[in-house]
Design an enzyme around this catalytic site. Structure first.
Site, PDB file in Angstrom:
ATOM      1  N   GLY A  29      54.128  12.002  22.157  1.00  0.00           N
ATOM      2  CA  GLY A  29      54.480  13.162  21.343  1.00  0.00           C
ATOM      3  C   GLY A  29      53.833  12.980  19.989  1.00  0.00           C
ATOM      4  N   GLU A  30      54.617  13.115  18.957  1.00  0.00           N
ATOM      5  CA  GLU A  30      54.083  13.001  17.604  1.00  0.00           C
ATOM      6  C   GLU A  30      55.008  12.090  16.805  1.00  0.00           C
ATOM      7  OE1 GLU A  30      51.224  13.918  16.040  1.00  0.00           O
ATOM      8  OE2 GLU A  30      52.280  12.738  14.532  1.00  0.00           O
ATOM      9  N   CYS A  61      52.446   5.648  23.897  1.00  0.00           N
ATOM     10  CA  CYS A  61      51.717   6.412  22.886  1.00  0.00           C
ATOM     11  C   CYS A  61      52.541   6.557  21.600  1.00  0.00           C
ATOM     12  CB  CYS A  61      51.271   7.739  23.491  1.00  0.00           C
ATOM     13  SG  CYS A  61      49.795   8.357  22.685  1.00  0.00           S
ATOM     14  N   ARG A  87      47.405   4.428  14.398  1.00  0.00           N
ATOM     15  CA  ARG A  87      47.569   5.763  15.006  1.00  0.00           C
ATOM     16  C   ARG A  87      46.214   6.467  15.137  1.00  0.00           C
ATOM     17  NH1 ARG A  87      50.183   9.663  11.576  1.00  0.00           N
ATOM     18  NH2 ARG A  87      50.276  10.928  13.450  1.00  0.00           N
ATOM     19  N   ILE A 124      45.683  10.169  25.060  1.00  0.00           N
ATOM     20  CA  ILE A 124      45.699  11.461  24.377  1.00  0.00           C
ATOM     21  C   ILE A 124      45.952  11.232  22.890  1.00  0.00           C
ATOM     22  CG2 ILE A 124      46.765  13.750  24.263  1.00  0.00           C
ATOM     23  CD1 ILE A 124      47.739  13.260  27.174  1.00  0.00           C
ATOM     24  N   ARG A 125      44.892  11.354  22.093  1.00  0.00           N
ATOM     25  CA  ARG A 125      44.983  11.075  20.643  1.00  0.00           C
ATOM     26  C   ARG A 125      45.815   9.810  20.434  1.00  0.00           C
ATOM     27  NH1 ARG A 125      47.798  14.199  16.444  1.00  0.00           N
ATOM     28  NH2 ARG A 125      46.696  13.847  14.506  1.00  0.00           N
ATOM     29  N   HIS A 161      49.281   7.182  28.836  1.00  0.00           N
ATOM     30  CA  HIS A 161      50.379   7.974  29.416  1.00  0.00           C
ATOM     31  C   HIS A 161      50.490   7.762  30.932  1.00  0.00           C
ATOM     32  CE1 HIS A 161      51.610  10.729  26.128  1.00  0.00           C
ATOM     33  NE2 HIS A 161      50.425  10.430  25.647  1.00  0.00           N
ATOM     34  N   GLU A 163      52.767   8.392  32.859  1.00  0.00           N
ATOM     35  CA  GLU A 163      53.560   9.434  33.549  1.00  0.00           C
ATOM     36  C   GLU A 163      52.675  10.605  33.991  1.00  0.00           C
ATOM     37  OE1 GLU A 163      53.280   9.088  30.376  1.00  0.00           O
ATOM     38  OE2 GLU A 163      53.529  10.988  29.321  1.00  0.00           O
TER      39      GLU A 163
END
Ligand code: GLN
Length: 179
Positions: A29-30, A61, A87, A124-125, A161, A163
Site C-alpha cells: 500500500g502506501e 512492500c 522506499r 510495485i514501486r 508482492h 499475494e
C-alpha cells in the site's frame, strides 16, 4: 492466498481485533498513509506488542517499510526489524517490474512440480533493504546483491508482492514461522 491454503484469514482494522490472532500480515500500500492512520487510530503500540509476542508477522512492500527500524526519514514505523530500508528504491510506478528469484528457503516447500523452482516476484514501486543487523537472515537478493527479503525471528519482510501470483510457497513459509 491464505484461504487457498486452508487458513482462516480475517481483515484487521482496529487494535482490538488483534486479540486471538495467530499471525499477522501487513500488506502493501502506501507506508506514509499507514504511518498517519496508525498514529491516528493508536495502532502503533498494539502492533508493537503483537510483534513482540513472538507470533509471526509479515510485512510485504509498504508493510516491510512499516516493520523497519530505519527508513532514513522522519515517518513513524514500528521500528522493530533491524533493517535499513529505502522506499521507492527502484523508481516510480512505471518502473515496477517482475522477476524470477532463487529463494533457497522455499526450496524445501512443495510447489507441485516435485523440484525446486524459482519464485516469480512482483515489485510495485518497491522498497529495498540497504543493510541488515546481526540477528537478521537474508532470504533473497537480486542478481546485483540487492536484498529484497529477510527474516528476524518471527518477523518476515519482502519487498515484493507474493499475494499477486499463484505460488503459495512464501505464504507456507510464513505459516511455518507460526510453529
Ligand atoms: N511505494 C510504497 C511506499 O513507499 C510501497 C508500495 C507497495 O506497497 N507496493 O510505501
Amino acid at each position: 492466498m491464505l484461504k487457498r491454503i486452508g487458513v482462516d484469514a480475517v481483515e484487521i482494522r482496529k487494535a482490538e481485533q488483534l486479540a486471538g490472532l495467530d499471525g499477522l500480515i501487513m500488506p502493501g500500500g502506501e507506508s506514509t498513509t499507514f504511518a498517519k492512520l496508525a498514529v491516528e487510530f493508536k495502532l502503533l503500540e498494539p502492533l508493537r506488542a503483537f510483534c513482540k509476542s513472538g507470533k509471526p508477522v509479515w510485512g510485504t512492500c509498504a508493510g516491510m517499510i512499516f516493520l523497519a527500524k530505519d527508513i532514513g526519514r522522519a515517518q513513524p514505523t514500528l521500528e522493530l526489524m533491524d533493517v535499513k530500508v529505502k522506499r521507492n528504491a527502484f523508481g516510480r510506478q512505471v518502473d515496477s517490474f517482475e522477476i524470477d528469484l532463487d529463494i533457497p528457503a522455499l526450496n524445501a516447500i512443495e510447489n507441485g512440480s516435485g523440484k525446486p523452482a524459482p519464485f516469480h516476484a512482483i515489485f510495485i514501486r518497491a522498497p529495498l533493504i540497504e543493510s541488515v543487523g546481526k540477528g537478521v537472515e537474508v532470504l533473497a537478493k537480486l542478481d546485483d546483491g540487492t536484498i529484497i527479503a529477510a527474516r528476524q525471528g518471527n518477523l518476515l519482510a519482502t519487498s515484493f508482492h507474493p499475494e499477486l501470483t499463484r505460488d503459495v510457497r512464501m505464504h507456507r513459509y510464513f505459516l511455518g514461522l507460526a510453529k
